[in-house]
Design a protein around this motif. Structure first.
Motif, PDB file in Angstrom:
ATOM      1  N   ASN A 142       1.127   9.257   1.605  1.00 41.58           N
ATOM      2  CA  ASN A 142       1.015  10.461   0.784  1.00 41.58           C
ATOM      3  C   ASN A 142       0.118  10.233  -0.436  1.00 41.58           C
ATOM      4  O   ASN A 142      -0.489   9.176  -0.596  1.00 41.58           O
ATOM      5  CB  ASN A 142       2.407  10.978   0.386  1.00 41.58           C
ATOM      6  CG  ASN A 142       3.184  10.017  -0.478  1.00 41.58           C
ATOM      7  OD1 ASN A 142       2.638   9.307  -1.304  1.00 41.58           O
ATOM      8  ND2 ASN A 142       4.501   9.992  -0.302  1.00 41.58           N
ATOM      9  N   ASP A 143       0.058  11.239  -1.304  1.00 39.72           N
ATOM     10  CA  ASP A 143      -0.831  11.207  -2.470  1.00 39.72           C
ATOM     11  C   ASP A 143      -0.477  10.158  -3.512  1.00 39.72           C
ATOM     12  O   ASP A 143      -1.247   9.945  -4.456  1.00 39.72           O
ATOM     13  CB  ASP A 143      -0.853  12.579  -3.144  1.00 39.72           C
ATOM     14  CG  ASP A 143      -1.544  13.630  -2.296  1.00 39.72           C
ATOM     15  OD1 ASP A 143      -2.312  13.254  -1.394  1.00 39.72           O
ATOM     16  OD2 ASP A 143      -1.314  14.829  -2.533  1.00 39.72           O
ATOM     17  N   ALA A 144       0.651   9.495  -3.373  1.00 42.54           N
ATOM     18  CA  ALA A 144       1.013   8.425  -4.309  1.00 42.54           C
ATOM     19  C   ALA A 144       0.183   7.162  -4.059  1.00 42.54           C
ATOM     20  O   ALA A 144       0.210   6.233  -4.858  1.00 42.54           O
ATOM     21  CB  ALA A 144       2.499   8.109  -4.215  1.00 42.54           C
ATOM     22  N   CYS A 145      -0.585   7.147  -2.968  1.00 43.76           N
ATOM     23  CA  CYS A 145      -1.419   5.987  -2.619  1.00 43.76           C
ATOM     24  C   CYS A 145      -2.441   5.705  -3.721  1.00 43.76           C
ATOM     25  O   CYS A 145      -3.122   6.609  -4.194  1.00 43.76           O
ATOM     26  CB  CYS A 145      -2.139   6.262  -1.299  1.00 43.76           C
ATOM     27  SG  CYS A 145      -3.265   4.953  -0.775  1.00 43.76           S
ATOM     28  N   ILE A 146      -2.535   4.433  -4.101  1.00 41.62           N
ATOM     29  CA  ILE A 146      -3.510   4.010  -5.106  1.00 41.62           C
ATOM     30  C   ILE A 146      -4.641   3.195  -4.464  1.00 41.62           C
ATOM     31  O   ILE A 146      -5.434   2.563  -5.156  1.00 41.62           O
ATOM     32  CB  ILE A 146      -2.838   3.213  -6.243  1.00 41.62           C
ATOM     33  CG1 ILE A 146      -2.100   1.987  -5.708  1.00 41.62           C
ATOM     34  CG2 ILE A 146      -1.919   4.115  -7.058  1.00 41.62           C
ATOM     35  CD1 ILE A 146      -1.583   1.027  -6.774  1.00 41.62           C
ATOM     36  N   GLU A 180      -5.185   6.112   5.218  1.00 39.82           N
ATOM     37  CA  GLU A 180      -4.644   7.026   6.217  1.00 39.82           C
ATOM     38  C   GLU A 180      -4.139   6.242   7.412  1.00 39.82           C
ATOM     39  O   GLU A 180      -4.707   5.215   7.774  1.00 39.82           O
ATOM     40  CB  GLU A 180      -5.712   8.016   6.677  1.00 39.82           C
ATOM     41  CG  GLU A 180      -6.158   8.970   5.600  1.00 39.82           C
ATOM     42  CD  GLU A 180      -7.159   9.992   6.114  1.00 39.82           C
ATOM     43  OE1 GLU A 180      -7.365  10.085   7.331  1.00 39.82           O
ATOM     44  OE2 GLU A 180      -7.740  10.692   5.270  1.00 39.82           O
ATOM     45  N   ILE A 181      -3.088   6.762   8.033  1.00 42.13           N
ATOM     46  CA  ILE A 181      -2.510   6.153   9.227  1.00 42.13           C
ATOM     47  C   ILE A 181      -2.813   7.045  10.424  1.00 42.13           C
ATOM     48  O   ILE A 181      -2.576   8.253  10.382  1.00 42.13           O
ATOM     49  CB  ILE A 181      -0.984   5.982   9.081  1.00 42.13           C
ATOM     50  CG1 ILE A 181      -0.679   5.018   7.932  1.00 42.13           C
ATOM     51  CG2 ILE A 181      -0.364   5.491  10.398  1.00 42.13           C
ATOM     52  CD1 ILE A 181       0.805   4.887   7.615  1.00 42.13           C
ATOM     53  N   ASP A 182      -3.338   6.457  11.493  1.00 44.23           N
ATOM     54  CA  ASP A 182      -3.571   7.187  12.735  1.00 44.23           C
ATOM     55  C   ASP A 182      -2.208   7.380  13.401  1.00 44.23           C
ATOM     56  O   ASP A 182      -1.629   6.447  13.938  1.00 44.23           O
ATOM     57  CB  ASP A 182      -4.506   6.395  13.645  1.00 44.23           C
ATOM     58  CG  ASP A 182      -4.764   7.064  14.983  1.00 44.23           C
ATOM     59  OD1 ASP A 182      -4.075   8.045  15.323  1.00 44.23           O
ATOM     60  OD2 ASP A 182      -5.661   6.583  15.696  1.00 44.23           O
ATOM     61  N   GLU A 183      -1.695   8.594  13.336  1.00 41.26           N
ATOM     62  CA  GLU A 183      -0.347   8.857  13.837  1.00 41.26           C
ATOM     63  C   GLU A 183      -0.221   8.655  15.340  1.00 41.26           C
ATOM     64  O   GLU A 183       0.866   8.397  15.845  1.00 41.26           O
ATOM     65  CB  GLU A 183       0.117  10.256  13.452  1.00 41.26           C
ATOM     66  CG  GLU A 183      -0.681  11.367  14.072  1.00 41.26           C
ATOM     67  CD  GLU A 183      -0.279  12.729  13.560  1.00 41.26           C
ATOM     68  OE1 GLU A 183      -0.025  13.612  14.399  1.00 41.26           O
ATOM     69  OE2 GLU A 183      -0.221  12.912  12.331  1.00 41.26           O
ATOM     70  N   ASN A 184      -1.325   8.712  16.067  1.00 38.61           N
ATOM     71  CA  ASN A 184      -1.275   8.491  17.514  1.00 38.61           C
ATOM     72  C   ASN A 184      -1.169   7.005  17.859  1.00 38.61           C
ATOM     73  O   ASN A 184      -0.709   6.649  18.936  1.00 38.61           O
ATOM     74  CB  ASN A 184      -2.505   9.092  18.189  1.00 38.61           C
ATOM     75  CG  ASN A 184      -2.516  10.599  18.076  1.00 38.61           C
ATOM     76  OD1 ASN A 184      -1.485  11.254  18.214  1.00 38.61           O
ATOM     77  ND2 ASN A 184      -3.676  11.161  17.780  1.00 38.61           N
ATOM     78  N   SER A 195       6.082  -1.642   8.626  1.00 39.30           N
ATOM     79  CA  SER A 195       5.498  -2.769   7.891  1.00 39.30           C
ATOM     80  C   SER A 195       4.710  -2.293   6.681  1.00 39.30           C
ATOM     81  O   SER A 195       4.741  -2.922   5.628  1.00 39.30           O
ATOM     82  CB  SER A 195       4.586  -3.590   8.797  1.00 39.30           C
ATOM     83  OG  SER A 195       5.336  -4.224   9.796  1.00 39.30           O
ATOM     84  N   CYS A 196       4.024  -1.185   6.813  1.00 36.41           N
ATOM     85  CA  CYS A 196       3.228  -0.652   5.704  1.00 36.41           C
ATOM     86  C   CYS A 196       4.127  -0.227   4.546  1.00 36.41           C
ATOM     87  O   CYS A 196       3.837  -0.498   3.382  1.00 36.41           O
ATOM     88  CB  CYS A 196       2.379   0.530   6.171  1.00 36.41           C
ATOM     89  SG  CYS A 196       3.305   1.873   6.958  1.00 36.41           S
ATOM     90  N   ALA A 197       5.222   0.412   4.865  1.00 38.55           N
ATOM     91  CA  ALA A 197       6.144   0.886   3.826  1.00 38.55           C
ATOM     92  C   ALA A 197       6.778  -0.283   3.083  1.00 38.55           C
ATOM     93  O   ALA A 197       7.031  -0.189   1.883  1.00 38.55           O
ATOM     94  CB  ALA A 197       7.228   1.758   4.446  1.00 38.55           C
ATOM     95  N   ALA A 230       4.114   5.068  -1.137  1.00 40.84           N
ATOM     96  CA  ALA A 230       3.305   6.125  -0.527  1.00 40.84           C
ATOM     97  C   ALA A 230       3.420   6.168   0.992  1.00 40.84           C
ATOM     98  O   ALA A 230       3.237   7.215   1.599  1.00 40.84           O
ATOM     99  CB  ALA A 230       1.845   5.964  -0.926  1.00 40.84           C
ATOM    100  N   ALA A 231       3.710   5.048   1.625  1.00 38.65           N
ATOM    101  CA  ALA A 231       3.877   5.011   3.080  1.00 38.65           C
ATOM    102  C   ALA A 231       5.315   5.397   3.408  1.00 38.65           C
ATOM    103  O   ALA A 231       6.250   4.706   3.015  1.00 38.65           O
ATOM    104  CB  ALA A 231       3.539   3.627   3.612  1.00 38.65           C
TER     105      ALA A 231
END
Length: 55
Positions: free
Chosen positions: A6-10, A31-35, A42-44, A51-52
């Motif tokens: 989301n927009d909280a990404c720095i 950005e994450i490719d949702e497909n 792991s990103c979160a 943001a993840a």
């Protein structure tokens, strides 16, 4: 369910090397490719701003 960034990404880049399927791309915010996302979280786990998130 895929993860999204989301927009909280720095744009720090902490998430990208943690993704086991390399589905995170760089930009003004990452950005994450949702497909391609396998919902591993792991990103979160490394995101300093939270943001993840699950979609």
């Amino acid at each position: 369910m895929a993860y999204v960034i989301n927009d909280a990404c720095i744009a720090c880049g902490a998430c990208k090397p943690e993704c086991p399927v390399d589905c995170i791309s760089e930009g003004a915010i990452y950005e994450i490719d949702e497909n391609a996302c396998i919902d591993c979280g792991s990103c979160a786990g490394v995101c300093p701003t939270g943001a993840a998130q699950p979609e």
